[in-house]
Design an enzyme around this catalytic site. Structure first.
Site, mmCIF file in Angstrom:
data_model
loop_
_atom_site.group_PDB
_atom_site.id
_atom_site.type_symbol
_atom_site.label_atom_id
_atom_site.label_comp_id
_atom_site.label_asym_id
_atom_site.label_seq_id
_atom_site.Cartn_x
_atom_site.Cartn_y
_atom_site.Cartn_z
ATOM 1 N N ALA A 1 0.853 -1.190 0.000
ATOM 2 C CA ALA A 1 0.000 0.000 0.000
ATOM 3 C C ALA A 1 0.884 1.233 0.000
ATOM 4 O O ALA A 1 2.056 1.177 0.356
ATOM 5 C CB ALA A 1 -0.934 0.000 1.221
ATOM 6 N N GLY B 1 0.090 8.752 2.606
ATOM 7 C CA GLY B 1 0.531 10.123 2.455
ATOM 8 C C GLY B 1 1.970 10.349 2.875
ATOM 9 O O GLY B 1 2.626 11.258 2.387
ATOM 10 N N THR C 1 5.307 4.266 2.140
ATOM 11 C CA THR C 1 4.859 3.111 1.361
ATOM 12 C C THR C 1 5.128 1.855 2.182
ATOM 13 O O THR C 1 6.181 1.733 2.821
ATOM 14 C CB THR C 1 5.602 3.028 0.024
ATOM 15 O OG1 THR C 1 5.369 4.229 -0.706
ATOM 16 C CG2 THR C 1 5.119 1.843 -0.796
ATOM 17 N N LYS D 1 7.544 -0.489 6.403
ATOM 18 C CA LYS D 1 7.002 0.831 6.089
ATOM 19 C C LYS D 1 8.168 1.771 5.808
ATOM 20 O O LYS D 1 8.992 2.033 6.687
ATOM 21 C CB LYS D 1 6.160 1.321 7.259
ATOM 22 C CG LYS D 1 5.600 2.724 7.097
ATOM 23 C CD LYS D 1 4.671 2.995 8.266
ATOM 24 C CE LYS D 1 4.593 4.461 8.580
ATOM 25 N NZ LYS D 1 3.775 4.717 9.756
ATOM 26 N N ASP E 1 -5.092 8.695 13.805
ATOM 27 C CA ASP E 1 -5.444 8.434 12.395
ATOM 28 C C ASP E 1 -6.285 7.160 12.295
ATOM 29 O O ASP E 1 -6.003 6.276 11.490
ATOM 30 C CB ASP E 1 -4.178 8.319 11.555
ATOM 31 C CG ASP E 1 -4.471 8.486 10.054
ATOM 32 O OD1 ASP E 1 -5.588 8.942 9.730
ATOM 33 O OD2 ASP E 1 -3.614 8.154 9.226
#
Length: 700
Positions: free
Chosen positions: A25, A28, A31, A47, A141
């Site tokens: 995925a 913002g 990745t 990540k 988030d």
């Protein structure tokens, strides 16, 4: 779901350890890739910060703080953080890999969910948030993309990429989060706390129940504006028949003022489970409308589904782009929703959002309408408020029984003013210099308990102690304090000293008698590391079986301790000795000395070269066997006895040919040159001799 896209990092090795297989995925800030930890031989989620952020020290620092903070948070419903580092221009974070899908995939696939399923899916999310809040962390988030559902049904909250300690200021110059789920205080740039996560969870529950987000807009700032200036409507406006308790739960979580929301995940979890327990089966199994194409007149424009691009990624919106606006005059404010009691609204008043769907008025004369009946919880609250009002009314006299005189009233006012002055002076001392004064907590890390208590006492604080595990601070010394050093609190508030109990030890699992792969899985599950693996022959254990481990099973060790193992290579191969030509006893002794078994065949054979009783052949003749396997021996009976016919008087060539067919060797002695070629004499003749014997012919 893995994304089949071209990516320069796919196929590379990060930090000489993490082999990137594919991209999972893109968000913002970073990745996420599927990678293999080659040291521990397991799949992980890697990540990687975007390159233009890697050069920003503030973003790199945020990622480092995330790793240190989130690694301390261990809960079945929170994705674990395993490692963090830098490899050149690549800044990365290693997380637990959850194979499955996200809550976003469920919403995209099914749309609005029945209350039973929606509440069951949100329950582990809230439980994970409750654990984080209890540990002092907030997520900031929360959204369906960050709720991971494993193939085996486990549900975990992932990507604590913006998590911060609750005691740390989280205000910044930019708005960080996914705009569709942002709380009003984050939009306004105010510090976030656990109630900000509660707001996002409430928006997510609204979307699960209705299949839509409550607010929509062409640009993110429009959605952010609605979070601040609008009220989330009840889900029942889009899903008729939804229980009032569910409406109240959603609107409790999504209240604009944080003071009107659950204080943290634990408080929300208790109410959520209470509602799930008390709703009836028809209420839980209510099926949402098949099509939600028309929004309720109270709801306004329907929010677009998440797949329409309504901000699935984290948004960065500078506060300068969100100035305070003045609402136009002449527009009456709608009455606020209150669960405390019913309200009456005149027919000519503008339609207001009251928390329930409006019921059209009848054709009666009073031109009024009333909302639906209250839920049990709201009714209990209304009853309590009514009892308090009656008590206040009863305690207030209707009129004074005695008027008194002005002089007495003046004296009373003087006394009141003196008492108020004394109280103000005392309060000033209390909050200025006394126990109520604010002061910063001094650092006490790595001190003894007595030293730390003395430091806090000198600073005016009283302290308590609690024991914690710590891998670095020696046993009996202070790890830190709660609140942390540097935090300002009132002196009367207690400070808890966190005293080290030393490293937390865990017993090693039993790894022997199983395969090496199973041992690796056990080590991963126990949080241990794979040490040196050696191989050795073993006649009993199959190849790949773990023979021993060091340290032994049950030994208490720290997390991450490497465990060495010896693994079987199977039975040791033994070279087959050659015993052809040896006597039977010599051959058997040689084979058994090599660790093999000798078996003598019952069928003996004639052999003109091998003496009787010796080995004429063996099976196998060479190669290797394992200990205890069998070598078959064939014993010679010696040469066969053959009758020698007489060829005297016959031609030498005929005689030689016939004798050779019988298996003899022929020697020819010529007399006078053997001119006639006739056999004059033969030795031996007319007798039995061993096959292969030499027959001498005398030829003239």
């Amino acid at each position: 779901m893995q994304e089949n896209v071209s990516d320069p990092l796919v196929g590379t090795l990060v930090d000489h350890r993490y082999a990137i297989r594919s991209r999972l995925a893109r968000g913002g800030m970073s990745t996420v890739y599927l990678a293999e930890d080659q040291r521990l031989e397991r799949d992980v989620a890697l990540k990687v910060l975007h390159p233009h952020f890697s050069s920003d020290e503030s973003f790199v620092g945020r990622l480092g703080r995330e790793a240190k903070a989130a690694a301390k948070l261990s809960h079945p419903h929170v994705v674990g953080v395993l490692d963090q580092g830098n490899d050149g221009h690549t800044t990365y974070l290693v997380m637990e890999y959850i194979k499955g899908h996200t809550l976003r995939d469920v919403i995209n696939d099914k749309g609005a969910l029945p209350p039973r399923l929606a509440l069951a899916l949100i329950d582990p999310v809230v439980e994970g948030l409750a654990a984080a809040h209890a540990a002092g962390f907030i997520h900031r988030d929360v959204k369906p993309e960050n709720v991971l559902i494993a193939d085996d049904g486990r549900i975990k909250v992932g990507d604590f990429g913006l998590a911060r300690a609750v005691t740390t200021s989280t205000s910044s110059g930019a708005l960080i989060g996914t705009v569709a789920y942002l709380s009003p205080e984050l939009v306004l740039g105010r510090p976030a706390d656990a109630r900000s996560d509660i707001y996002s969870a409430g928006i997510m529950l609204y979307e699960m129940l209705t299949g839509r987000q409550p607010f929509s807009g062409d640009v993110p700032i429009q959605v952010a504006y609605q979070h601040v200036n609008s009220t989330v409507g009840p889900p029942s406006a889009l899903v008729p028949g939804l229980a009032a308790e569910v409406d109240e739960l959603v609107q409790w979580c999504t209240a604009n003022d944080p003071e009107n929301r659950p204080v943290d995940g634990t408080a929300l979890l208790q109410e959520l489970r209470h509602i799930r327990t008390n709703l009836t089966d028809p209420e839980l199994d209510l099926q949402p409308p098949a099509a939600l194409g028309t929004a309720s007149p109270l709801q306004g424009p329907a929010a677009a589904p998440a797949e329409s691009g309504q901000g699935s990624h984290t948004e960065f919106i500078p506060h300068t782009n969100n100035p305070t606006s003045v609402m136009p005059a002449g527009r009456p404010a709608p009455p606020p929703y209150s669960p405390a009691g019913p309200a009456v609204v005149h027919r000519d008043a503008p339609a207001a959002h009251t928390g329930h769907a409006l019921t059209p008025p009848g054709e009666d004369d009073d031109n009024t309408w009333t909302p639906p009946p209250l839920s049990k919880r709201a009714q209990r609250k209304a009853d309590r408020e009514e009892e308090k009002a009656r008590a206040r009314a009863a305690a207030t006299p209707a009129r004074s029984l005695r008027e008194g005189n002005p002089r007495r009233r003046g004296i009373l006012w003087i006394i009141v003013l003196v008492i108020a002055a004394l109280l103000a002076t005392g309060a000033g001392w209390f909050f200025g210099m006394g126990p109520g004064a604010a002061a910063a907590i001094p650092p006490v890390a790595n001190k003894t308990v007595a030293e730390a208590q003395r430091v806090l006492s000198d600073a005016g604080f009283r302290s308590t102690t609690s024991d914690v595990f710590d891998d670095d601070v020696p046993t009996g010394r202070v790890v830190g304090s709660e609140p942390q050093a540097g935090a300002e609190i009132r002196k009367f508030q207690p400070v808890s000293l966190l005293v080290s109990k030393g490293p937390q030890l865990f017993p090693l699992p039993l790894l022997t008698a199983g395969t090496l792969d199973a041992a690796k899985e056990s080590l991963n599950s126990a949080g241990m590391a794979l040490g040196k693996v050696t191989e050795q022959f073993d006649d009993q254990a199959p190849t790949g079986t773990v023979l021993s481990q060091d340290p032994a099973a049950g030994t208490p060790v720290r997390r991450g301790t490497p465990v060495a193992m010896a693994v079987s290579k199977g039975p040791e191969p033994i070279a087959v000795p050659s015993v052809v030509g040896k006597t039977e006893k010599q051959a058997v002794d040689a084979i058994e000395a090599a660790g093999l078994a000798a078996e003598v065949s019952a069928d003996e054979v004639y052999d003109r070269k091998v003496p009787e009783g010796s080995v004429v052949s063996q099976n196998p003749a060479n190669g290797t066997l394992t200990r205890g396997e069998t070598v078959t021996l064939t014993i010679s009976k010696g040469p066969r006895m053959v009758e020698v016919p007489s060829f005297i008087g016959k031609q030498a060539g005929e005689a030689e040919q016939a004798l050779r067919k019988l298996g003899f060797e022929v020697r020819v002695n010529k007399v006078l040159g053997g001119f006639f070629g006739t056999v004059r004499d033969q030795d031996p003749v007319d007798t039995e001799v061993p096959e292969g014997s030499v027959i001498t012919l005398t030829v003239v």
